[in-house]
Design a protein around this motif. Structure first.
Motif, PDB file in Angstrom:
ATOM      1  N   SER A  26       0.830  -1.201   0.000  1.00  0.00           N
ATOM      2  CA  SER A  26       0.000   0.000   0.000  1.00  0.00           C
ATOM      3  C   SER A  26       0.864   1.250   0.000  1.00  0.00           C
ATOM      4  N   ALA A  27       0.195   2.373  -0.115  1.00  0.00           N
ATOM      5  CA  ALA A  27       0.890   3.647   0.076  1.00  0.00           C
ATOM      6  C   ALA A  27       1.276   3.793   1.550  1.00  0.00           C
ATOM      7  N   ASP A  28       2.063   4.778   1.845  1.00  0.00           N
ATOM      8  CA  ASP A  28       2.433   5.032   3.243  1.00  0.00           C
ATOM      9  C   ASP A  28       1.230   5.577   3.983  1.00  0.00           C
ATOM     10  N   PHE A  29       0.845   4.883   5.081  1.00  0.00           N
ATOM     11  CA  PHE A  29      -0.284   5.313   5.903  1.00  0.00           C
ATOM     12  C   PHE A  29       0.264   5.782   7.248  1.00  0.00           C
ATOM     13  N   ASN A  30      -0.001   7.051   7.568  1.00  0.00           N
ATOM     14  CA  ASN A  30       0.473   7.651   8.815  1.00  0.00           C
ATOM     15  C   ASN A  30      -0.532   7.361   9.918  1.00  0.00           C
ATOM     16  N   CYS A  31      -0.078   6.781  11.001  1.00  0.00           N
ATOM     17  CA  CYS A  31      -0.964   6.383  12.108  1.00  0.00           C
ATOM     18  C   CYS A  31      -1.232   7.584  12.992  1.00  0.00           C
ATOM     19  N   GLU A  32      -2.056   8.467  12.546  1.00  0.00           N
ATOM     20  CA  GLU A  32      -2.512   9.626  13.308  1.00  0.00           C
ATOM     21  C   GLU A  32      -4.029   9.641  13.293  1.00  0.00           C
ATOM     22  N   ALA A  33      -4.616   9.938  14.440  1.00  0.00           N
ATOM     23  CA  ALA A  33      -6.077   9.863  14.571  1.00  0.00           C
ATOM     24  C   ALA A  33      -6.742  10.874  13.641  1.00  0.00           C
ATOM     25  N   TRP A  34      -7.820  10.415  13.001  1.00  0.00           N
ATOM     26  CA  TRP A  34      -8.609  11.297  12.138  1.00  0.00           C
ATOM     27  C   TRP A  34      -9.552  12.127  13.008  1.00  0.00           C
ATOM     28  N   THR A  35      -9.466  13.430  12.830  1.00  0.00           N
ATOM     29  CA  THR A  35     -10.332  14.332  13.606  1.00  0.00           C
ATOM     30  C   THR A  35     -11.096  15.305  12.718  1.00  0.00           C
ATOM     31  N   MET A  36     -10.979  15.164  11.399  1.00  0.00           N
ATOM     32  CA  MET A  36     -11.650  16.122  10.517  1.00  0.00           C
ATOM     33  C   MET A  36     -13.166  15.944  10.659  1.00  0.00           C
ATOM     34  N   PRO A  37     -13.915  17.039  10.533  1.00  0.00           N
ATOM     35  CA  PRO A  37     -15.378  16.959  10.695  1.00  0.00           C
ATOM     36  C   PRO A  37     -16.076  16.299   9.507  1.00  0.00           C
ATOM     37  N   GLU A  38     -15.449  16.303   8.336  1.00  0.00           N
ATOM     38  CA  GLU A  38     -16.084  15.713   7.162  1.00  0.00           C
ATOM     39  C   GLU A  38     -15.950  14.188   7.191  1.00  0.00           C
ATOM     40  N   PRO A  39     -16.767  13.501   6.454  1.00  0.00           N
ATOM     41  CA  PRO A  39     -16.715  12.035   6.456  1.00  0.00           C
ATOM     42  C   PRO A  39     -15.454  11.516   5.772  1.00  0.00           C
ATOM     43  N   GLY A  40     -15.140  10.244   6.084  1.00  0.00           N
ATOM     44  CA  GLY A  40     -14.061   9.552   5.407  1.00  0.00           C
ATOM     45  C   GLY A  40     -14.512   9.019   4.051  1.00  0.00           C
ATOM     46  N   PRO A  41     -13.678   8.224   3.392  1.00  0.00           N
ATOM     47  CA  PRO A  41     -14.013   7.755   2.043  1.00  0.00           C
ATOM     48  C   PRO A  41     -14.998   6.584   2.068  1.00  0.00           C
ATOM     49  N   ALA A  42     -15.849   6.567   1.060  1.00  0.00           N
ATOM     50  CA  ALA A  42     -16.637   5.355   0.799  1.00  0.00           C
ATOM     51  C   ALA A  42     -15.711   4.290   0.206  1.00  0.00           C
ATOM     52  N   TYR A  43     -16.215   3.067   0.075  1.00  0.00           N
ATOM     53  CA  TYR A  43     -15.350   2.010  -0.433  1.00  0.00           C
ATOM     54  C   TYR A  43     -16.198   0.962  -1.160  1.00  0.00           C
ATOM     55  N   ASP A  44     -15.481   0.000  -1.748  1.00  0.00           N
ATOM     56  CA  ASP A  44     -16.112  -1.107  -2.492  1.00  0.00           C
ATOM     57  C   ASP A  44     -17.044  -0.605  -3.595  1.00  0.00           C
ATOM     58  N   LEU A  45     -16.535   0.207  -4.499  1.00  0.00           N
ATOM     59  CA  LEU A  45     -17.334   0.663  -5.644  1.00  0.00           C
ATOM     60  C   LEU A  45     -17.492  -0.488  -6.641  1.00  0.00           C
ATOM     61  N   THR A  46     -18.724  -0.781  -6.979  1.00  0.00           N
ATOM     62  CA  THR A  46     -19.013  -1.821  -7.967  1.00  0.00           C
ATOM     63  C   THR A  46     -20.002  -1.270  -8.986  1.00  0.00           C
TER      64      THR A  46
END
Length: 1257
Positions: free
Chosen positions: A618-638
């Motif tokens: 995978s890409a580099d994933f930084n282990c920092e807590a998500w605190t943004m007010p907007e939603p995260g990504p959707a997934y499993d697009l079919t």
């Protein structure tokens, strides 16, 4: 150490003096020199045109010199000198170990079925492991094991994991098995598929297909030999011959080479110009016309093929002598009508040109005949034409120049020309065996008499039909062939024909029928799955990460059972297992991470065959807590429902929702390879699917999704896999209907593809349906699947979709709106609780003997119909008779004894399958009395007519021209002892003349008719069988209220009278003459307004003023009319006459029952209807207002809180029965019978109490 320094330095090999080109005489030795250097001493190898040198070579002489001695070279040659140093290679170059490159095809090309003139593209995508930029595999394309290269007819492109072969303009020559071989140092990966090219539309109907595979043989200075292969003639007539055309290169002028069609597939074309290049093509001919031309040949030059085989160098020799004798005369090619000869030229040293003569003779004679008397032959190769088939010849050659001719060469051995015995015999037994679900392997025995066999044509036909089609369009050499493109589950038979130059053989015996399906009934696990890909981060809380990935593109032939995840710190090489126990979902939470650290992950997939390869990290994933007010990504697009201009995208909601709940989603798309993203929906949708429209057909797109909450638009999902906007060929859509028998609501789908293991997956609002407790059923069989609602309710509206697994994305959907569902629920109720439509309501007819026939007519009944008749709620049975006629729909009941006790209501109840109907007839009051009197009359009449003497015509009064009055009657069914008597006021009259019983006419003259002779006259006829009587009242009672008035006026005499009718005579006398005038007012003449109104046409009753009816029902307007003579009835709608047709049925039964029946009423049938009754004395009209109610208006009655619904209508007819039912939330209650209309009932309106729970009426 000094010893080491004194050793020569290692140097690579190098040419100091290179080889030079040489031109020498034939059969003369030549020595080649070169000078090289290097340490250690280089190894020298010579090669001649990529082959090992066959000539002697000498070792180094002197200082680094090398010699090569060529003994007697006979032709031009190219030598390659290779230098190498074994010590240098060992000391300076590392040993090369080739890396095995694993090639996995991601997308493979399948069978192609095209037509001449079209184009075709074969493409394959692959992944390489490892993927080394400087060690890429070579893509090699083959057609029937012949390697293909870029040309006018073939275009090949390879790069970046994709290789494509394009055939821009298809001919049948392009048909065959195409194979892609990816060649690496470590091995080869290949894939094959068949390309079928059918004949294009012929220039004229039923003309043959074009020939193919044009070849040029034995090109010479002035001729070439052209050969080709014949086309298949499955449906066309037999081929009569061929025309060969030529065209000089650089022009477009095609000229025909032969004046008459030739019947074999080979033709020598002569008359060419030396050194000119030509194209050739061939056309086939049958009785219907000429085919399209074949693909033109490659260009060929008219040159002597031996011209460059030797180098002629003039030697010092004497001039003025003829050349030597040619040697080695032999045949290089033998055909039916020609032989190609070659020989060895004599040693010749003169500058004078030399040529050759060829002589032939029959093998059994010594008579030599010169072949070329006019055309000199300058090359030691020549084709002798115009030979006889199957004959034996000998040939010899003479050389000549200006000084003379040599001696003849030694003659050849006996050369026998070929003799074709005809077309091949039919191939042997044909055996068909299963291969895949769309192909069959065909094998057959070769013909016993091949006769220069070229190949085979295979034909196929669906069992039971005679529609034979070609499985191949180019002759196939082997006795095995795979027929592709068949329909799974269909049964086929096959046959084979053999081909040679003369044409096609007879067809072989047909194979045994074979049903197409895969040879293996269960999938075979052949390999581990490919690697997962596109690892995405969905959430991070500082100590854990939620990951998702896409499933492998290839499962290896079995279901993927488990996944494993490894992790490592970014920048390190050591991978560590995340999970020891396997898991099956593609969503995994990795815990125990270090906050602030950067991680990489990769994933393995496993099936029954084992563990697959690891995904790319995978890409580099930084282990920092998500605190943004907007939603995260959707997934499993079919994707599903891919069409030419639209596609439905599905996704899963984000794991991280941000500071508030998700309120919607935006879908974005971009063309593949572009970063220009377009938002498909400006307004966010609140569900997990969206149909993107407005796409370009054939264009490839990628999609992504963004979630929205109150804080804004969130992160974009990982881009989807690319998808091309193009519908699956032959795809169908979901259809929705109500089953006409069961009343179930059914969604039906037919899949255009079904493979081994395919399943139908039904979803509601794109969520799979798993709860079947609410009466939902799924039935699938073969290519068909149904979603059945047994107990549908109004909450079942929504979007229903179906997809078929193990196919190329076959899917479809259907949206049921609330309005459509309400209509289907109403229709379902009508089907489950049907009302049998009636053409005619219950009516009666009085038969002879006074019997009563009660009858009605239904639109349609089955032989299993049942029915009951009731009189005043008591079922009629016993001796009474009931019956029905299926063809007419008439149901009847005959009552033998109709008495005063039968007054009341008669009802018929019908049951036919699930349908029911009921009709009632009320006979009370005057209507019943009239029916009873008629029944009594008919009973007496039957007895009178059938059992004894009777009057066939009752008494009538006749007035003669002289104003004489006579009573007349007729009698019948007499015997000798029958007695006839006249009576007046019960006193018998003895006439002067006895009645003439023989003629049956009895007359009683009344002399001097006056008030004294007036009274009631009777006549009787009787015998031992019975007695009959007839009477007439001429007493004058009921006559005109006013006496006859005669007025004399200036214009004439007026006769005034009222109500009386008959013949009137007036006699005017004077002393000299008398004048008599007669006027007939008996009713047979013109209409007289003063006649009794009783005789005009009238409407007795039965029609309402206003009628209200729902759509699609049948309306019957029926009433009773009277008049003498019988009146005529006509109907008007809004002032226009109603024309009878299939919808409007007008009838008049027995001259007194008039009806207008309107079938399947609609809103357009509302209006004012007028019935006009009229005879010659006059008539009258009645208006009826018909109001048709839209059923949808009844489905939206607002909720009431215990309301009193008053149904007001015009006064119903006396004795009619009112029926009521209420629809509660789409479920109608049974019909409930109201009261019979009577004197008391008509005083009040019908009332229905509606409670607050009632939402629909």
């Amino acid at each position: 150490m000094p010893l080491c320094l004194s050793e020569p330095m290692i140097r690579g090999p190098k040419f100091l003096v290179r080889l030079r080109s040489h031109t020498v005489f034939e059969h003369t030795p030549v020595k080649l020199f070169c000078t090289v250097e290097g340490f250690p001493m280089p190894v020298v190898r010579y090669r001649q045109e990529e082959e090992s040198c066959p000539y002697a070579w000498l070792p180094f002489t002197g200082k680094n010199h090398n010699n090569l001695l060529l003994h007697s070279p006979v032709s031009a040659t190219t030598l390659l000198l290779l230098l190498s140093s074994p010590c240098l290679l060992a000391a300076m170059l590392p040993q090369i170990h080739y890396t095995k490159i694993n090639i996995t095809f991601l997308e493979r090309f399948g069978p192609v079925f095209a037509t001449e003139g079209e184009s075709a593209t074969l493409s394959a995508t692959m992944i390489l492991n490892p993927n080394l930029a400087n060690l890429q595999p070579e893509a090699q394309w083959y057609r029937d094991d012949t390697r293909l290269f870029d040309s006018k007819w073939v275009k090949i492109e390879t790069g970046r994991g994709v290789t494509t072969l394009t055939l821009p303009n298809l001919y049948k020559d392009d048909e065959g098995l195409y194979t892609l071989r990816m060649v690496t140092k470590g091995g080869t990966a290949e894939h094959s598929a068949f390309v079928s090219v059918a004949d294009g539309p012929p220039p004229v109907p039923a003309a043959p297909g074009a020939p193919m595979d044009i070849k040029i043989h034995d090109a010479n200075r002035d001729y070439v030999i052209v050969s080709w292969k014949p086309p298949n003639t499955t449906t066309e007539g037999p081929i009569l011959g061929y025309f060969v055309d030529k065209c000089e290169v650089g022009t477009e002028n095609w000229t025909q080479c032969n004046d008459h069609p030739i019947k074999i597939c080979k033709y020598p074309v002569s008359g060419l110009f030396e050194s000119h290049s030509y194209y050739f093509r061939v056309r086939a001919v049958n009785s219907h016309g000429i085919s399209k031309p074949s693909r033109m040949s490659d260009p060929i030059a008219a040159l002597d093929p031996t011209e460059f085989e030797s180098i002629c160098v003039c030697l010092c020799a004497a001039e003025g002598k003829p050349p030597g004798v040619p040697a080695g005369v032999h045949a290089t090619e033998i055909d039916r009508t020609y032989v190609v000869l070659s020989w060895k030229a004599p040693a010749y040293s003169s500058k004078a040109p030399m040529w050759y003569y060829i002589e032939k003779c029959m093998a059994d004679s010594g008579a030599w005949q010169r072949v070329n008397t006019k055309v000199p032959i300058r090359s030691p190769r020549y084709a002798v034409f115009d030979l006889a088939e199957g004959k034996q010849y000998k040939f010899r050659v003479l050389s000549a120049n200006i000084y003379g001719t040599s001696e003849p060469s030694q003659p050849t051995g006996t050369i026998e020309t070929l003799q074709l015995k005809g077309v091949p015999s039919a191939p042997g037994q044909v055996i068909a065996t299963r291969e895949t679900d769309s192909s069959v392997l065909i094998q057959w025995a070769p013909p016993k008499e091949p006769n220069n066999l070229i190949g085979y044509y295979i034909d196929q036909c669906v069992k039971g039909s005679k529609n034979w089609t070609s499985a191949n369009h180019k002759p196939h050499r082997s006795t095995r062939f795979v027929v592709s493109g068949l329909t799974k589950g269909e049964t086929y038979v096959f046959r084979v024909q053999a081909i040679n130059e003369l044409g096609l053989s007879e067809e072989s015996q047909e194979s045994a029928p074979l049903t197409v399906k895969a040879a293996l009934s269960h999938p075979v696990v052949s390999a581990a799955p490919s690697a997962p890909y596109d690892i995405a981060l969905l959430n991070c809380d500082g100590h854990s990460m939620v990951l998702n990935w896409k499933k492998p593109l290839h499962s290896g032939g079995a279901k993927i059972r488990e996944y494993y995840v490894d992790k490592r710190r970014s920048g390190t090489t050591m991978w560590r297992e995340v999970n020891v126990a396997p898991f099956s979902e593609r969503l995994y939470k990795v815990e125990g991470l270090t906050e602030g650290a950067v991680y990489q992950f990769h994933v393995y997939a496993a099936n029954l065959a084992g563990l697959g390869r690891a995904s790319q990290h995978s890409a580099d994933f930084n282990c920092e807590a998500w605190t943004m007010p907007e939603p995260g990504p959707a997934y499993d697009l079919t994707f599903c429902e891919v069409r030419d201009h639209s596609v439905v995208v599905e996704w899963q909601k984000p794991v991280y929702t941000g500071s508030g709940p998700i309120t919607g989603y935006h879908v974005e798309y971009a063309k593949k390879g572009s970063s220009d993203w377009t938002t498909a929906n400006e307004t966010a949708v609140n569900h997990l699917f969206y149909k993107v429209t407005g796409l370009e057909v054939g264009t490839t797109y990628v999609f992504r999704v963004r979630a929205v909450n109150a804080a804004g638009v969130g992160m974009a999902s990982m881009a989807s896999d690319p998808v091309t906007a193009k519908a699956v060929e032959g795809s169908h859509e979901v259809s929705c209907e109500v089953d006409k028998k069961s009343g179930d609501i059914v969604l039906s789908f037919e899949s255009c593809q079904i493979n081994e293991g395919s399943q139908f997956i039904w979803k509601k609002d794109y969520k799979e349906i798993t709860d079947f407790s609410k009466g939902v059923e799924i039935k699938s069989e073969g290519h068909h699947s149904k979603l059945i609602f047994k107990t549908a309710d109004k909450e079942d509206f929504g979007t229903y979709s179906v997809s078929v697994t193990n196919t190329e994305g076959v899917s479809s959907s259907y949206t049921i709106s609330a309005e459509e569902l309400a209509k289907m629920l109403a229709l379902s109720y009508d089907i489950r609780h049907p009302i049998i439509p009636l053409k005619s309501e219950l009516a009666y007819k009085i038969l002879e003997r006074g019997r009563m026939r009660f009858w009605l007519q239904a639109e349609e009944i089955s032989p299993k119909v049942t029915y009951k008749f009731f009189a005043n709620n008591k079922e009629l049975s016993g001796p009474n008779k009931m019956g029905h006629d299926v063809s007419t729909g008439i149901i009847e009941f005959i009552m033998d004894h109709f008495t005063e006790e039968n007054e009341g209501t008669f009802t018929c109840q019908i049951t036919d399958g699930g349908g029911k109907a009921q009709s009632s007839l009320v006979l009370i009051g005057n209507a019943f009395k009239a029916a009873l009197a008629e029944a009594d009359f008919q009973r007496r009449e039957y007895i009178r007519v059938k059992e004894g003497p009777h009057f066939s015509e009752f008494l009538s009064l006749h007035v003669g021209d002289d104003c004489s009055v006579t009573l007349v009657c007729k009698v019948a069914n007499l015997k000798k002892d029958s007695e006839f008597h006249w009576f007046r006021e019960d006193t018998e009259i003895i006439p002067d003349v006895k009645p003439d019983l023989g003629s049956g006419v009895c007359k009683l003259p009344i002399k001097q008719f006056s008030l004294k002779t007036a009274g009631i006259y009777k006549a009787t006829i009787s015998d031992d069988r019975g007695k009959d009587m007839s009477q007439i009242d001429i007493s004058g009672k009921g006559a005109s209220a006013a006496e006859l008035v005669i007025n004399c006026t200036a214009t004439g005499i007026q006769l005034q009278l009222e109500k009386d009718k008959g013949k009137y005579s007036i006699v005017i006398t004077d002393p000299e003459t008398s004048h008599k005038r007669t006027l007939d007012l008996s009713g047979d003449g013109e209409l007289i307004p003063s006649l009794p109104s009783l005789y005009r046409g009238k409407v007795v009753g039965g029609l309402p003023d206003v009628v209200t009816i729902m759509e699609k029902k049948t309306l019957s307007l029926t009433c009773t009319v009277c008049g003498d003579p019988k009146p005529q009835v006509s109907w008007l709608k809004n002032g226009a006459e109603v024309e009878p047709d299939d919808q409007y049925v007008v009838s008049l039964d027995q001259g007194k029952f008039a009806s207008l029946t309107i079938k399947g009423v609609s809103m357009e049938d509302s209006g004012r209807y007028t019935m006009i009754v009229q005879n010659k004395y006059g008539g009258e009209s009645v208006d009826i207002v018909v109001s048709v109610t839209d059923i949808s208006e009844l489905l939206h009655l607002p909720k009431l809180n215990r309301q009193r619904l008053v149904l007001t209508s015009p006064q119903p007819c006396l004795g009619c029965v009112l029926w009521v039912r209420i629809v509660l939330k789409g479920e109608p209650s049974p019909w409930s019978q109201g009261k019979t209309c009577g004197a008391g009932f008509l005083q009040e309106p019908l009332c229905i109490w509606l409670h607050s729970s009632i939402s629909q009426f």
